[in-house]
Design an enzyme around this catalytic site. Structure first.
Site, short mmCIF file in Angstrom:
data_model
loop_
_atom_site.label_atom_id
_atom_site.label_comp_id
_atom_site.label_asym_id
_atom_site.label_seq_id
_atom_site.Cartn_x
_atom_site.Cartn_y
_atom_site.Cartn_z
N ALA A 246 5.17 22.65 62.93
CA ALA A 246 6.04 21.83 62.08
C ALA A 246 7.40 22.50 61.88
O ALA A 246 8.33 22.26 62.64
CB ALA A 246 5.35 21.57 60.74
N ARG A 247 7.50 23.35 60.87
CA ARG A 247 8.76 24.03 60.56
C ARG A 247 8.43 25.44 60.08
O ARG A 247 7.53 25.64 59.26
CB ARG A 247 9.54 23.28 59.47
CG ARG A 247 10.08 21.92 59.89
CD ARG A 247 11.26 22.07 60.84
NE ARG A 247 11.88 20.78 61.15
CZ ARG A 247 11.62 20.06 62.22
NH1 ARG A 247 10.69 20.47 63.08
NH2 ARG A 247 12.24 18.91 62.45
N ASP A 270 4.77 27.63 66.98
CA ASP A 270 5.74 27.01 67.87
C ASP A 270 7.13 26.99 67.26
O ASP A 270 8.10 26.62 67.92
CB ASP A 270 5.30 25.58 68.19
CG ASP A 270 6.21 24.89 69.21
OD1 ASP A 270 6.37 25.44 70.31
OD2 ASP A 270 6.76 23.81 68.90
N GLU A 275 15.63 31.28 65.86
CA GLU A 275 15.46 30.69 67.18
C GLU A 275 16.79 30.74 67.94
O GLU A 275 17.81 30.32 67.39
CB GLU A 275 14.97 29.24 67.08
CG GLU A 275 13.57 29.14 66.51
CD GLU A 275 13.00 27.71 66.55
OE1 GLU A 275 13.66 26.81 67.12
OE2 GLU A 275 11.89 27.51 66.01
N HIS A 294 9.06 26.56 70.59
CA HIS A 294 9.48 25.31 69.96
C HIS A 294 9.52 24.19 70.99
O HIS A 294 10.53 23.50 71.16
CB HIS A 294 10.86 25.48 69.30
CG HIS A 294 11.08 24.47 68.19
ND1 HIS A 294 11.91 24.70 67.13
CD2 HIS A 294 10.57 23.22 67.99
CE1 HIS A 294 11.92 23.65 66.32
NE2 HIS A 294 11.11 22.73 66.83
N ALA A 297 6.78 19.15 71.26
CA ALA A 297 7.05 17.74 71.50
C ALA A 297 7.56 17.48 72.92
O ALA A 297 7.84 16.33 73.27
CB ALA A 297 8.07 17.21 70.51
#
Length: 336
Positions: A246-247, A270, A275, A294, A297
């Site tokens: 998620a975050r 992830d 980042e 990351h 998706a």
């Protein structure tokens, strides 16, 4: 000009990820399409200003500059921002809404991909794949590599889902199909909603103390930043597993590092506070952590679904039909 103008404020690599030739053909049937000149960065406000000067719609993605007051003043025709991702917060400002720019996004396209990767990470942690891989790649001898902590199956395990979001619902559907018992904490989920999902609604503390696996699917809001800190991590049983697609802001990084270094829990991550993740970051060296950059998706199908949503929303906008994925001003604080 008689027809609408769509400014595609995406870098060439992002354009290629989302839109195939059929998508471009469909978009050009809807409107006149404007692209930034080769070599010009859509993260540069001056470049974006030229692109938006006579645009009715802007398509945004990673690296697009936010719609500041200055940009909006130079784009009097702009009436729709169609985002290829989920969170529109990096691009939308209060002034956007004040000037009548509507906003839509393609977050629904990503839900299944994120849910499926969260499932993959869950299974990898349960079966110790990250530990085996780390041991063999770092030269640990065969016998020591095999001496991993006890491994478990998903069937019959208790899985806690923090956030009944679109990704949370995709994930919980998958783990339930494989036989897991699912607990969910979400302030917007009532008992009837939980019953419809086939899950048990509980408070966060109970979820943490009862779950073998905890998977995070909540948005970043004032009430969720740092929601998993040292106290909450301490509620996890020894050997529990944490998955975060998620975050990063949901978890206190220092507290997580401490728990991981102590060997109490394993984690699959992830998303990160920094980042790209620095090469010397301590998470990279821990054998009980599985890391991905990351990309939960980032399936081909997810990107294509997102392009389809953006095209359909632009088509609805041009026709004057209601948008299906519109983000209204009052919803912006809860969009993550």
């Amino acid at each position: 000009m008689s027809g609408p103008v769509v400014a595609v404020a995406l870098t060439p690599p992002v354009r290629e990820l989302f839109f195939d030739p059929a998508d471009w053909a469909a978009l050009r049937r809807l409107a006149e399409v404007r692209l930034p000149p080769p070599g010009h960065d859509v993260g540069d406000e001056a470049t974006l200003a030229r692109l938006l000067a006579d645009a009715d719609v802007v398509v945004t993605g990673w690296g697009t500059a936010p719609l500041t007051g200055g940009l909006l003043a130079g784009a009097p025709r702009l009436r729709l921002l169609a985002h290829t991702g989920a969170s529109v917060k990096p691009f939308v400002t209060p002034e956007s809404f004040a000037r009548g720019v509507r906003v839509t996004q393609a977050g629904e396209a990503m839900a299944y991909a994120v849910g499926e990767q969260a499932l993959a990470l869950t299974l990898a942690l349960l079966h110790g794949l990250h530990r085996f891989d780390h041991a063999l790649r770092t030269g640990v001898d065969w016998a020591r590599a095999k001496a991993a902590p006890p491994r478990r199956e998903l069937r019959g395990a208790t899985v806690g889902v923090v956030g009944a979001s679109r990704t949370g619902r995709a994930y919980l559907g998958l783990v339930r199909a494989l036989g897991a018992r699912v607990l969910v904490t979400d302030p917007y989920l009532d008992d009837a909603g939980a019953a419809a999902l086939g899950v048990e609604r509980v408070a966060l503390d109970e979820l943490l103390s009862r779950s073998l696996v905890v998977s995070l699917h909540a948005p970043v809001l004032p009430g969720t930043v740092g929601m998993i800190g040292a106290r909450e991590l301490g509620l996890l049983a020894d050997g529990a597993l944490l998955v975060n697609t998620a975050r990063a802001a949901l978890v206190d990084e220092a507290a997580l590092l401490a728990a991981l270094r102590a060997g109490r829990i394993d984690a699959a991550l992830d998303v990160f506070h920094a980042e790209p993740l620095p090469v010397d970051h301590p998470l990279r060296a821990l054998p009980n952590v599985l890391l991905t950059p990351h990309e939960s998706a980032g399936t081909v199908q997810s990107r294509r679904r997102a392009a389809g949503i953006v095209l359909a929303e632009i088509d609805r906008f041009v026709r004057g039909d209601p948008l299906r994925h519109e983000v209204r001003p009052e919803q912006l604080p809860t969009t993550g």
